[in-house]
Structure formats: C-alpha cells, structure tokens
Design an enzyme around this catalytic site. Sequence first.
Site, PDB file in Angstrom:
ATOM      1  CG  ASP A 149       2.546  14.506  27.817  1.00 37.42           C
ATOM      2  OD1 ASP A 149       1.720  14.827  26.948  1.00 37.42           O
ATOM      3  OD2 ASP A 149       3.482  15.242  28.166  1.00 37.42           O
ATOM      4  CG  ASP A 176       2.099  18.100  20.483  1.00 34.74           C
ATOM      5  OD1 ASP A 176       1.911  19.146  21.125  1.00 34.74           O
ATOM      6  OD2 ASP A 176       3.188  17.514  20.428  1.00 34.74           O
ATOM      7  CG  ASN A 190       0.508  19.475  30.559  1.00 36.42           C
ATOM      8  OD1 ASN A 190       1.555  19.080  31.065  1.00 36.42           O
ATOM      9  ND2 ASN A 190       0.272  19.376  29.272  1.00 36.42           N
ATOM     10  CG  ASP A 191       1.482  15.393  31.558  1.00 35.20           C
ATOM     11  OD1 ASP A 191       0.584  15.479  30.695  1.00 35.20           O
ATOM     12  OD2 ASP A 191       2.680  15.591  31.317  1.00 35.20           O
TER      13      ASP A 191
END
Length: 1068
Positions: free
Chosen positions: A401, A640, A784-785
């Site tokens: 990430d 992103d 979210n990972d």
Amino acid sequence: RRICSLRRICLRDEKRVDSRTIYVGHRQCPGTEAFIAPKFCDNRIVSSKYTVWNFLPKNLFEQFRRIANFYFLIIFLVQVIVDTPTSPVTSGLPLFFVITVTAIKQGYEDWLRHKADKEVNKYLVTVLEDGRRIRKESERIKVGDVVEVVEDETFPCDLILLQSSRDDDTCFVTTASLDGESNHKTHYTVPDTEKDLESLTATIECEQPQPDLYKYVSARHTLSWKRSVSLGPENLLLKGATLKNTKKIYGVAVYTGMETKMALNYQGKSQKRSAVEKSINAFLLVYLCILLSKALVCTTLKYVWQSRDGQDEPWYNQKTQKEKDAYKFLKMFTDFLSFMVLFNFIIPVSMYVTVEMQKFLGSFFITWDKDFFDPEIQEGALVNTSDLNEELGQVEYVFTDKTGTLTQNNMEFIECCIDGFQYKNRDSCSELDSFCVTDGPVSKLHEKELFLRALCLCHTVQVKEAGDMETVSEDQIDGLLPPTEQQKECLFLDLYELLHVLNFDPVRRRMSVIVRSKAGETLLFCKGADSSIFPRVRSEEVDRIRVHVERNATEGYRTLCVAYKQLCTEEYVEVDAKLREARLALQDREEKLMAVYNQVETGMSLIGATAVEDRLQEEAAETMEALQEAGIKVWVLTGDKMETAKSTCYACRLFQRGTELLELTVRTLEDGGRKREERLHELLLEYHKKAVQDAPPAKLGVRSWVTASQEYGFIIDGATLSLVLNSSPEASSTRYKSLFLQICQNCTAVLCCRMAPLQKAQIVKMVKNSKGSPITLSIGDGANDVSMILEAHVGIKGKEGRQAVRNSDYAIPKLKHLKKLLLAHGHLYYVRIAHLVQYFFYKNLCFILPQFLYQFFCGYSQQPLYDAAYLTMYNICFTSMPILAYSLLEQHIAIESLMDTAIAKNATLRWGPFLYWTTLGIFHGLLFFFGVRCLFSNPALQDNGQVFGNWSYGTIVFTVLVFTVTLKLALDTRHWTWINHLVIWGSLAFYVFFSFFWGGIIWPFLQQQRLYFVFANMLSSVSAWLVIILLILLSLLPEILVLVLRKPRGPHRRQVRKAHNHVVPFCL
C-alpha cells in the site's frame, strides 16, 4: 412476533429469520397476550479448541491425520499383530515421543486460551434487575439485560446506548483492542429514551449477528407509546471497546458471547502451507517408494533363495509339498510386512516434530531482534504464525500500500486553491488566516470565506471535557489538522445547526454535511477525492481547479476537493424524508442510503481544493532499492491519484529516470478515439511486444528484468483493471489477463492506482495463481488492506489501526524493517530448514541401507543388524539435537552480506540437491557396510582368539554411522556457538556413555540382552578402532578436501555472488 418467537424456539434455528426482537430489561410490551422469552446464546467467550474431556481423542485424531504419523501407527500395529523381527517398541516409542511433544505444545497453547477466556468470562459487571444494581459475572449476561459501565471499563458485550452521564447524551469510546485506533469516537443515546430505565418498556428489532465492525447495525427501537426510531453504528457499543471521558453509561445487551462482533471477527491461525512442507511431502513419497521397493526385493529374493533344495529347512525337519503350499500367499504378505517394519526407519518420523520446534523457536529471533524495535511506539516485530518463516526468504513479489506504508500517513498542509487562485501556507502570514496569497486577489473574500466555512463544518471534531480539541479520523482522505493558536483567533463564531451527516466511505470517497445557518439557509458542504467530486459539479468550474490539483498530485501531494450546494426548503424536506426512511429500513439500508446520497450530491458548486504532504517513511527508498537489487519485484497498490502515486514511486526509486513507463489507464484508452476494449487490446499487444517479445533472454537463475537493456514500469488504474479482469463476453478475458500478467512480470515495478480493496486482493490472487506459483507478500496498515494481506503473508503496524496486523502472519513497525526481515531472517530460515530436511533424509538413508544390505548375507531371514535400543534412540537422542541447534543458529553468510542478496525460488529443496544428498547417503551406507565386512574377513579380531558375532558387526557399523553423520553436520557448520559445541560433542559422548551403560548392566526386564559387554569388547580390539577411524575419515574425506581447497568465507564479493547464484546451499 409471538409466532416468530415460537417458531425460533421450536425449530432451534434462529438463522431462518432476518431479524431478532429484544425486550429491554426482559419486560413485556403492553398489548402482548403471552410473552415467551427468545432464546439467545449466553455471554461466554470460547476461543479454546479443546476441553478436558475431548482433548485426548480430538488431538489424537488431528495428529493421525498426518500421513507420517498414520504410517508409523500402522507399522506399530503390524509389529504388535505380526511376528516381526523387531520389537514394537522400536517404532512405538519414537511415535509416542512425537505425539506426546506435539500434544503438550498444542495443549499448552490451548491452556493459555482457556486462561484468557476465564479472565474475560469471570469479570464482574453491574446489571440492573428489578430496580436493583446487581454485580454478576460477565458470562451470565443475557440479551436484553440493562448493563452499567463506568469510565475506563470495557464493554462486556455489544450494547445499545440508552443513557449517558453526559449532558449532551453522548459518550466517548476507544476501540484500540478492536482496530488499534486510540482516538475517541462519539456514540449517541437512543432518541426519546426515558430517564427512568426501571419503567422503560421497549423492544429493539435488529439484524442477526454479522461480523462487520464498521457497517450499520440496522436496528429499530420501538417504544410502546412512541414513534419508531432508527439505530445505527453510532448507537452501538462494541464488546472490547473502552468507555472514555464519560463517568457512566447504561446500555441494553443486543449481542452476547460468540455472537458479538469481536467474537465473529476472531480468526484462528493461518492455514497457509509453505513450499518446504510441499517439498517434504514429495520427498517422503520418494522414500516411501524406496521402502516398498526394498521390501518387495527382499521378499522376492527370499522365496527365490528358499526354492532351492536344502535352503528352506534342515534335512532332518523337511516339510511336505502340501505344507509348503499351505497359506503361501499369506506367508508372502506377512514377510512383506515384516520387511516393511525392518526398513521403516527410512521414513524420518521425528523430522516433523523437529521442523515444528525449529519454526516455533526460530520465530523468537524475529521478536528478539533489536533492529526491529521502534522507540516511537515502543514496540517491535510481531509473529502471529511461525509456520511460514522460511517463506520470507522465498518471496518473489511484494505488494505494498502507499499511504501509511510507503509514507508516514502524517499530513502537513502545503497550499490550497480557491476559485482557481493559489494560496500557500508560509511562515510569514498575511492578513487572511495565515494564508500567503500567491496569485489570488484579496477582493475574493466571499469565496475564501465560503471555502473556510466548508472546511470548518464538513468534518467531525469532538471536544473533550478538559477543553482540548482533537480530530476524529473518520474520513481517511482528509488532510486538515487542528488549528494553531494564531488560527484559533480567526475562527468563525457563527452557529450552524447540524441536520445530517453523509458519512465517508471508501466507495464514495467523499463526505457531506447538511447544515442550517442562523439566517435560515440550508447548505450542503461536500469534500472528497477529485475523481468523486468533479463529476458532481458544474463542468465550467472544473477546469480552473483541475490544473492546480494535477500539479499538486504530480509534486506528490495528496489533494482534496471542496464543493457546496444551497438547498431550497422543498428540496431539503424531500431529502430529509428520504434519509429518515432509508435509515429506518431493516433491509438494504446501506443501498438505500447510498441512493439518497447520490441524489442530493449532484449539481454542486466547486469552491476549491487543498494539498497536503504525506512524507515518505524513513529509509523507504533504500528499502525498495535493496529489494529490487535482490531480485524481488515490487507492486504498489493504492487508491490515490495516478500522479500522486507516480511521484511517490519515483521518490522510492521504484521508477528510475531511465525507466520507460507503460501506462494503461482510462486516459490512454480514450486517446485513440475508438472503443475502449479495442484500444485496450491494441495497447496490451504493443506493450507485450516491448516488454516481453523484444526483451533479451534472461540468464539461468537470474531475473529476466535484471539483464534487460531497457527497464520498464507499468501503470494501471482501477477502471482499466476492471476491463482486464471482467471483460465482456465477446472479448477474450483469459487472453487479456495473460497479456497483462506477462507484461507486469517483465517490468521492474508496477503501479496500480485508484484501486478498490477487492481489486487489491484480485491482483495478489492473480499473481499467486500464475505459472510457477510465485510466493507473494502483501504489506498494508489499514482495514482496506486486509483483503490483500489475507491473500499473501505480511501485515505492517501503522497509524490507521491494527486490523491489518490482526489478519497478518507477521507485523513490523516500519517499512525499513522489511529489508532485514526478508533478506536476512528469511534467507537464513530457508537455508536452515532446507538443510534440516535434506539432512534428515540423508542420515536415515545411511541408517537403513546397511540393514538392507545385511539381508543378502543372512538368507533374507529378517535378522536386524542393530539392537532394538539403537533403533529406538537413533532419531530421538543420538542425532536429533545437533541438527536442531544447526537449524536455529547457523549463519552461512554474514548478515551484512545477506542484506544485498536473494535466494532463488526453493533453490535448496529441488530435486537436484535432493539427489545429491540421496547419493551421498547411498555412498556412506555402502562404505559403512562393506568397510566393516572387510574387517570381518578375518574373524579373530580379539587377542584371545574369540570371534566377533553379528551384534558386534552391527555395533561397529552403528558407531561409524553416528560419528560420521554428526561430524558431517559439524563440517557443514559455519557459525559456531557454545550451543553447537555442547550438542555435537555432547551427543557423541552420550552415545558412548549409553552404549557402555546399556551393555554393562544386566537388565532384569529384558528377556534377552544382545549387547551385554559387546561395546566394551569391541573397543578392546585395535582392529575395530582402526576400522572405525578409517571409515569415518574415508566418509568425510570429500568434505574435508572441499574445506581445505576452498578459500575461507568472508563478506567479500565472491561470497555475495555465490549466495546470489545459489551455489552456497550445494556446498553446505
């Protein structure tokens, strides 16, 4: 409702209904004729696996599911039932040792879980019953009980907040034990709840238990004489959370025990299988085939030999032909089983327990490593499972990430853009809220004021009772920090009424608030990612802001766009009604709320954007560069913007100046003016030709991209990835995936931007399941990972929370620690355990081959060569400790040199090294047997003329065997410690002592003592001494010559090159 309750009780199947009805305080609602209390589980937490009653049968069942244990159990039963040449003790005792050690280890771990469960279940809590405050154990709480919790206490179950000691009917909670977030979260009491809880008569209808910690509860609070009120996550207090900054609260239990969200989120140890375990199983099958072949050959030759005249029985006791033919096949099968028992020690049963001990004890070296300690958080590395230690040295792909992993997740305000004009934050503050005007006119005060009002109102801030202000990080993309002292003087004093909060989530990537000013204006303020805001504002306003947003993203800053919308009275009334209706829904509430959010967040006016800097973590660039030099490919998976993520990749040195970037995004798909899928196919073929077809061939054992003249980097976004993975039926989805994967595998680094959490997991799964099954590793710090971490191996501790750590196999405080974890610890773990596995097969082949050869000289009579004590003690005592110490302490290369090397996939557990060790075992076994046989060509080996018998023969062979395999390990040892000296020389001394002790005393429990004074008599012969020393030297001569002729090891370039080309394991 009564019918539903009866149905639940009769059928005992609560899962058949979608909701449950809870009576607050177990009080019946007015108008209900008959009250039957619903049946729910109690509040006991059970994380243990065994009980006192089922431990033995359950543990034995699980252990005998392993092939090796079950095999030795069968061998033991054969020895008990069939008249075999060896005692059942020879296989039963090693099996008992392995089973006992494993059972003790698992029993101890389960006892610790029982102890933790008891501490939680026996915790005293306060419950309101019939107007009295009663102290009872936590496990006795029932659904519907009204529970009192005071400040700094943890919630004993999942509660709906009914009453708070605070005047604003709120309470503050920390969920550090659930997700690691130490900030205070605000929770609200149920509206219209009576202050006198003793007289409260109400029901709560809510969904059945489900594990999501962050989604809505989907509950309805029904008062018998008032309106229905919706309940959401802001009303639910989760078990394990802690009450803060609130003196006391009362809540009703809705989920208890194993139905609480914390219990439903509990996961056992990872069941991932390492490549070493798969190699062991493959080698085991080979040796099993060797065992069957030996038994079959000896059985066949026995009956061939006995078919000759005079070989079957003596002349004075000859059998008739009928007696010979009776039960012939049964006798052959029995003989086959007897030979199987005689040769069964070729299968190393103790290897499994040694491997488990090596993994368990070896994991402490990661925890104890001082280099992994982070003084900032006062924590070090964490090992959640030790089953995959050696996989760390085999990693081929690292998926990371960006935010919080490559970067610090510590936002610093840089600048903002208002109505197309740029304002930077500098030390010299102007008259406008410390912003330094760069190109914006001062006359634009209305837009500036509106922009700052939006930033002040569109986020969640809690005020502590002490008066301190603290930001609540609900919206993870927000980059604003609490105001400084100078900025507080400029805060607006206008009061706004908060009407609705449209919460942030990773799918919407934005949040909004609806407020009403004192003048009666109803405003909606919205902030979020540019990809989420731009489609929802007027197109003519986007261009002047987009320039600044893209420039900031290119410079590596994180951007946030701000918009607003003025709602007329009719529009607000409609939105308010739809929001209330959606929040009252018990089914599909999230989808209905999302539809209302999307409806109201349209036609907004874009005000401006902010830019904040998220700096790289310490030594992030050096770590990524070292991983790439070691032959590991790094993929960045982030949500992103592409420009921001690309800038971060350059800063981390994943992309170099000479790297040619192959971009596959929505922008490149729209450039050609054709259909997206046609353009996608064209670009994939073009990039495949560049990166794969035109790339120079790779050298053997070296990564293909290392030798390429041109380095390539690949960039893809979430929308394009969806096309690749989920293409239309007429397109070849498999073809797209294959091209995409081949391109990525030939690039130095891959950047996947605008990724949803599920897409991250899809990427990892696609690479993991590709040709060759490469070993993957995922790093992330946020919830979210979790999906991609579960697909791979590693989690990192970060600022967003610990959910990633809880779901990972390993956790390290900072990204820089990954370098040593993989290149040093992982490398050493793999080389050690690979040597352990190969050595076990080698020493057992040396052990049993002379036994096989002996059958050719004893008429295939199944006569054992070794005494039963030697058969039993060989793997348990004589040769077990040296290899265990080696597998824990060996360092074949200096740690400093390992930091720049990598090891090829499963390099030392392939068939080449396996055949080398097997050949070495055959050579040593032949040398032991025939070398001693040459000695016995002259039977008079003692001064008094007495001859040595068959037990002396076997003892000499066994002595040479024990000394050779132990000294072979000593020659392989490169890093000597006092522990190595103790176990190696101690094991040899123990063998000599045991042999004297076992053969020097008459043991009353033995029916026959075969080794009585055999060892002492053997050592009284000079010829025996000479043969023992000579055979040991001849066996180890090749190893000694290699050590003498090879240059001394040291941290020089040649050593590093050997490690990189994987020559070192073959020399061990």
